[in-house]
Design an enzyme around this catalytic site. Structure first.
Site, PDB file in Angstrom:
ATOM      1  CE  LYS A 189      -3.944  -2.092   2.552  1.00  0.00           C
ATOM      2  NZ  LYS A 189      -4.919  -1.694   3.334  1.00  0.00           N
ATOM      3  CG  ASN A 212      -3.148  -1.915   6.870  1.00  0.00           C
ATOM      4  OD1 ASN A 212      -3.435  -2.250   5.736  1.00  0.00           O
ATOM      5  ND2 ASN A 212      -4.683  -3.050   7.135  1.00  0.00           N
TER       6      ASN A 212
HETATM    7  P1  CMP Z   1      -6.983  -4.852   4.499  1.00  0.00           P
HETATM    8  O1  CMP Z   1      -6.745  -5.936   4.250  1.00  0.00           O
HETATM    9  O2  CMP Z   1      -6.464  -3.720   3.277  1.00  0.00           O
HETATM   10  O3  CMP Z   1      -8.754  -4.561   4.046  1.00  0.00           O
HETATM   11  C1  CMP Z   1      -9.277  -3.407   4.289  1.00  0.00           C
HETATM   12  C2  CMP Z   1      -8.868  -2.608   4.681  1.00  0.00           C
HETATM   13  O4  CMP Z   1      -9.367  -1.376   5.437  1.00  0.00           O
HETATM   14  C3  CMP Z   1      -7.887  -2.805   5.862  1.00  0.00           C
HETATM   15  O5  CMP Z   1      -6.941  -3.449   5.173  1.00  0.00           O
HETATM   16  C4  CMP Z   1      -7.857  -1.435   6.613  1.00  0.00           C
HETATM   17  O6  CMP Z   1      -6.475  -1.003   5.944  1.00  0.00           O
HETATM   18  C5  CMP Z   1      -8.993  -0.424   6.334  1.00  0.00           C
HETATM   19  N1  CMP Z   1      -9.629  -0.954   7.415  1.00  0.00           N
HETATM   20  C6  CMP Z   1     -10.437  -2.292   7.644  1.00  0.00           C
HETATM   21  N2  CMP Z   1     -10.569  -1.916   8.838  1.00  0.00           N
HETATM   22  C7  CMP Z   1     -10.251  -0.793   9.807  1.00  0.00           C
HETATM   23  C8  CMP Z   1     -11.282  -0.146  10.513  1.00  0.00           C
HETATM   24  N3  CMP Z   1     -11.338  -0.842  11.419  1.00  0.00           N
HETATM   25  N4  CMP Z   1     -10.936   1.378  10.572  1.00  0.00           N
HETATM   26  C9  CMP Z   1      -9.851   2.538   9.647  1.00  0.00           C
HETATM   27  N5  CMP Z   1      -9.129   1.242   8.824  1.00  0.00           N
HETATM   28  C10 CMP Z   1      -9.534  -0.170   8.581  1.00  0.00           C
END
Ligand code: CMP
Length: 134
Positions: free
Chosen positions: A10, A113
């Site tokens: 990312k 993340n």
């Molecule tokens: P990813 O594995 O790409 O799948 C969905 C994405 O949403 C996750 O990683 C995070 O980047 C984001 N995400 C998931 N849960 C939350 C949350 N509670 N608050 C903010 N971002 C989130």
């Protein structure tokens, strides 16, 4: 079973210069790279890719983060790829990340993340088509 998963490095990890380290970790864990590209999400592509999260409170933040810089996408393959990648990535929640996981090393919070991988074979197929068109 040999599986394929879509994997994203990312914008925060790309901007901070961690692409090489993350790809090394993937190769050290036996993943083969079948496809790879560098691109930038726009709002429409983020809506399509993260369609299941539209309407959730964190979606606007996720969408704007994903459009904030370049992403590297890989199509990866190995035995039990889906489960293995989820373990290697570490948890979405920062406080639950095990030391040594990619998100513990290169994540900057819950949204920024560092990496994404598909959560099922069906998601892998859909996400691969969205990003690579096949
Ligand atoms: P990813 O594995 O790409 O799948 C969905 C994405 O949403 C996750 O990683 C995070 O980047 C984001 N995400 C998931 N849960 C939350 C949350 N509670 N608050 C903010 N971002 C989130």
């Amino acid at each position: 079973m040999i599986e394929q998963s879509l994997f994203l490095i990312k914008p925060n990890a790309v901007m901070q210069g961690h692409v090489g380290q993350i790809i090394s970790m993937l190769e050290d864990h036996g993943f083969s790279i079948l496809k790879m590209k560098l691109f930038r999400f726009d709002e429409e592509l983020a809506r399509i890719f993260y369609a299941e999260h539209i309407g959730k409170d964190f979606f606007p933040r996720l969408q704007s983060f994903m459009c904030s810089g370049n992403t590297v996408a890989l199509l990866l393959e190995r035995e039990s790829a889906i489960q293995h990648l989820r373990e290697l990535n570490g948890d979405v929640s920062p406080e639950k990340r095990k030391p040594g996981t990619i998100r513990a090393l290169y994540g900057n919070g819950i949204t920024e993340n560092g990496v994404h991988s598909s959560d099922s074979l069906a998601s892998a197929k859909r996400e691969t088509k969205v990003i690579f068109g096949v």
